[in-house]
Write an enzyme that holds these catalytic residues in place. Sequence first.
Site, PDB file in Angstrom:
ATOM      1  N   VAL A 129       0.813  -1.225   0.000  1.00  0.00           N
ATOM      2  CA  VAL A 129       0.000   0.000   0.000  1.00  0.00           C
ATOM      3  C   VAL A 129       0.846   1.274   0.000  1.00  0.00           C
ATOM      4  O   VAL A 129       0.317   2.364  -0.216  1.00  0.00           O
ATOM      5  CB  VAL A 129      -1.022   0.045   1.168  1.00  0.00           C
ATOM      6  CG1 VAL A 129      -2.047  -1.058   1.036  1.00  0.00           C
ATOM      7  CG2 VAL A 129      -0.335   0.017   2.522  1.00  0.00           C
ATOM      8  N   ASN A 172      -6.115  -0.693   7.148  1.00  0.00           N
ATOM      9  CA  ASN A 172      -5.754  -1.503   8.309  1.00  0.00           C
ATOM     10  C   ASN A 172      -4.280  -1.934   8.294  1.00  0.00           C
ATOM     11  O   ASN A 172      -3.688  -2.143   9.341  1.00  0.00           O
ATOM     12  CB  ASN A 172      -6.685  -2.737   8.304  1.00  0.00           C
ATOM     13  CG  ASN A 172      -6.237  -3.835   9.218  1.00  0.00           C
ATOM     14  OD1 ASN A 172      -6.411  -3.762  10.427  1.00  0.00           O
ATOM     15  ND2 ASN A 172      -5.645  -4.893   8.652  1.00  0.00           N
ATOM     16  N   SER A 179      -4.479   3.325  16.710  1.00  0.00           N
ATOM     17  CA  SER A 179      -4.073   2.499  17.858  1.00  0.00           C
ATOM     18  C   SER A 179      -4.248   3.339  19.114  1.00  0.00           C
ATOM     19  O   SER A 179      -4.128   4.576  19.055  1.00  0.00           O
ATOM     20  CB  SER A 179      -2.594   2.115  17.721  1.00  0.00           C
ATOM     21  OG  SER A 179      -2.114   1.587  18.943  1.00  0.00           O
ATOM     22  N   TYR A 184       6.005   4.459  15.711  1.00  0.00           N
ATOM     23  CA  TYR A 184       4.694   3.823  15.485  1.00  0.00           C
ATOM     24  C   TYR A 184       3.576   4.704  16.038  1.00  0.00           C
ATOM     25  O   TYR A 184       2.588   4.981  15.357  1.00  0.00           O
ATOM     26  CB  TYR A 184       4.675   2.446  16.155  1.00  0.00           C
ATOM     27  CG  TYR A 184       3.333   1.728  16.093  1.00  0.00           C
ATOM     28  CD1 TYR A 184       2.977   0.984  14.976  1.00  0.00           C
ATOM     29  CD2 TYR A 184       2.422   1.790  17.151  1.00  0.00           C
ATOM     30  CE1 TYR A 184       1.752   0.321  14.908  1.00  0.00           C
ATOM     31  CE2 TYR A 184       1.202   1.132  17.105  1.00  0.00           C
ATOM     32  CZ  TYR A 184       0.874   0.389  15.985  1.00  0.00           C
ATOM     33  OH  TYR A 184      -0.343  -0.260  15.939  1.00  0.00           O
ATOM     34  N   LYS A 198       0.537   6.552  14.028  1.00  0.00           N
ATOM     35  CA  LYS A 198      -0.875   6.250  14.312  1.00  0.00           C
ATOM     36  C   LYS A 198      -1.644   7.521  14.732  1.00  0.00           C
ATOM     37  O   LYS A 198      -2.844   7.637  14.487  1.00  0.00           O
ATOM     38  CB  LYS A 198      -0.961   5.173  15.404  1.00  0.00           C
ATOM     39  CG  LYS A 198      -0.541   3.790  14.909  1.00  0.00           C
ATOM     40  CD  LYS A 198      -1.450   3.347  13.785  1.00  0.00           C
ATOM     41  CE  LYS A 198      -1.228   1.924  13.360  1.00  0.00           C
ATOM     42  NZ  LYS A 198      -2.167   1.508  12.310  1.00  0.00           N
TER      43      LYS A 198
HETATM   44  N1  LIG Z   1      -2.949  -6.276  17.402  1.00  0.00           N
HETATM   45  C1  LIG Z   1      -2.926  -5.227  18.213  1.00  0.00           C
HETATM   46  O1  LIG Z   1      -2.768  -5.376  19.454  1.00  0.00           O
HETATM   47  C2  LIG Z   1      -3.131  -3.838  17.665  1.00  0.00           C
HETATM   48  C3  LIG Z   1      -3.246  -2.774  18.581  1.00  0.00           C
HETATM   49  C4  LIG Z   1      -3.435  -1.490  18.100  1.00  0.00           C
HETATM   50  C5  LIG Z   1      -3.524  -1.261  16.741  1.00  0.00           C
HETATM   51  N2  LIG Z   1      -3.407  -2.306  15.868  1.00  0.00           N
HETATM   52  C6  LIG Z   1      -3.506  -2.000  14.427  1.00  0.00           C
HETATM   53  O2  LIG Z   1      -4.413  -2.892  13.806  1.00  0.00           O
HETATM   54  C7  LIG Z   1      -4.051  -3.064  12.429  1.00  0.00           C
HETATM   55  C8  LIG Z   1      -3.985  -4.541  12.086  1.00  0.00           C
HETATM   56  O3  LIG Z   1      -2.950  -5.125  12.854  1.00  0.00           O
HETATM   57  P1  LIG Z   1      -2.944  -6.666  13.229  1.00  0.00           P
HETATM   58  O4  LIG Z   1      -2.756  -6.729  14.689  1.00  0.00           O
HETATM   59  O5  LIG Z   1      -4.049  -7.384  12.604  1.00  0.00           O
HETATM   60  O6  LIG Z   1      -1.527  -7.069  12.592  1.00  0.00           O
HETATM   61  P2  LIG Z   1      -1.092  -8.240  11.593  1.00  0.00           P
HETATM   62  O7  LIG Z   1       0.399  -8.156  11.584  1.00  0.00           O
HETATM   63  O8  LIG Z   1      -1.751  -9.522  11.958  1.00  0.00           O
HETATM   64  O9  LIG Z   1      -1.688  -7.767  10.180  1.00  0.00           O
HETATM   65  C9  LIG Z   1      -1.145  -6.704   9.448  1.00  0.00           C
HETATM   66  C10 LIG Z   1      -1.251  -7.051   7.971  1.00  0.00           C
HETATM   67  O10 LIG Z   1      -0.753  -5.920   7.223  1.00  0.00           O
HETATM   68  C11 LIG Z   1       0.027  -6.428   6.156  1.00  0.00           C
HETATM   69  N3  LIG Z   1       0.945  -5.402   5.664  1.00  0.00           N
HETATM   70  C12 LIG Z   1       2.062  -4.929   6.266  1.00  0.00           C
HETATM   71  N4  LIG Z   1       2.661  -4.017   5.477  1.00  0.00           N
HETATM   72  C13 LIG Z   1       1.913  -3.910   4.362  1.00  0.00           C
HETATM   73  C14 LIG Z   1       2.027  -3.133   3.179  1.00  0.00           C
HETATM   74  N5  LIG Z   1       3.058  -2.306   2.977  1.00  0.00           N
HETATM   75  N6  LIG Z   1       1.069  -3.260   2.232  1.00  0.00           N
HETATM   76  C15 LIG Z   1       0.032  -4.119   2.402  1.00  0.00           C
HETATM   77  N7  LIG Z   1      -0.114  -4.889   3.500  1.00  0.00           N
HETATM   78  C16 LIG Z   1       0.818  -4.783   4.469  1.00  0.00           C
HETATM   79  C17 LIG Z   1       0.748  -7.620   6.756  1.00  0.00           C
HETATM   80  O11 LIG Z   1       1.271  -8.485   5.760  1.00  0.00           O
HETATM   81  C18 LIG Z   1      -0.372  -8.251   7.585  1.00  0.00           C
HETATM   82  O12 LIG Z   1      -1.108  -9.184   6.826  1.00  0.00           O
HETATM   83  C19 LIG Z   1      -2.727  -2.304  12.247  1.00  0.00           C
HETATM   84  O13 LIG Z   1      -3.001  -1.026  11.723  1.00  0.00           O
HETATM   85  C20 LIG Z   1      -2.199  -2.186  13.662  1.00  0.00           C
HETATM   86  O14 LIG Z   1      -1.314  -1.107  13.802  1.00  0.00           O
HETATM   87  C21 LIG Z   1      -3.220  -3.583  16.296  1.00  0.00           C
END
Ligand SMILES: NC(=O)c1ccc[n+]([C@@H]2O[C@H](COP(=O)([O-])OP(=O)(O)OC[C@H]3O[C@@H](n4cnc5c(N)ncnc54)[C@H](O)[C@@H]3O)[C@@H](O)[C@H]2O)c1
Length: 257
Positions: free
Chosen positions: A62, A88, A140, A154, A158
Amino acid sequence: MYPEFKDFVVVISGAASGIGLGTARLFIEEGATVISPDIDEEGLKKAAAELGERYIGKVCDVSNAEKVRALADFVRGEFGKLDVLVNNAATGRLTPVEAMTEEDFYYHYEVDVKGTMLMVTNFLPLLKASSNPSIVNISSGAAVVEFFDHHFLYSSAKAAVLKYTKHLARDLKGIRANCIMPGWVDTPIYERAGFERSVVEQVYAKVELQIPAGRIGVPEDIGNVILFLSSEKAAYVNGAIIAVDGGCITGGYWGFP
Ligand SMILES: NC(=O)c1ccc[n+]([C@@H]2O[C@H](COP(=O)([O-])OP(=O)(O)OC[C@H]3O[C@@H](n4cnc5c(N)ncnc54)[C@H](O)[C@@H]3O)[C@@H](O)[C@H]2O)c1
């Protein structure tokens, strides 16, 4: 629950894993078609095998303008519109202040900020072709609270996503834009940031004692709110920043033990 989703076309970046994948599953259960741009080709194949033909995985970084343009061209050619854009995909890791490099800066800002912006810009014409278009950006809790040590890049990226959402809500007439701040959600994100699974589980065990809801979140906790924000029931919700974190921000626990 949401009959209008039957004909919906939804793009969720990073839906090969975690929150994106869980959300794709919920949209598909409601009859929507989900297109997932992700860099994880294997993850996309696995997800498509599980979710069937209404899950369309596309290998796409992306943060790459050309690839995002090509993705938008694909969606235009196949569907002629987009109803929901969920930004996301994100990258994150811990970087001590003393050792921060330009590469660390771009590692976060290219995907989390520029990627989100490129997706919005390229998909706007398709969103305008929908009768109930909306954007949901995933920020986040770290955007508003200093969650971990060494987390500036990070958390500031965010925070930019959060601020961007408010400007979108103000600037875009007829397209709603809302933002979710997840708390702790059990996904591969922490392993991607370099932690062993066993360490992550030890952290979860300590953290969940201090989350008011009494547990770590699951992807569907976030997905259910994304579906609501995308639905007709949320027609008057615009520019909202919603914490979905079991109470972390208001009553809970923030630091890495
Ligand atoms: N899991 C948590 O505790 C948490 C907490 C706060 C915020 N978030 C946010 O939630 C969102 C989803 O995170 P998650 O926990 O499901 O993580 P995850 O690592 O399971 O999923 C993230 C996905 O993004 C993809 N990705 C990474 N770089 C990319 C790029 N350049 N282009 C396209 N795809 C790309 C990865 O391959 C992966 O499939 C993120 O924005 C993360 O910052 C997660």
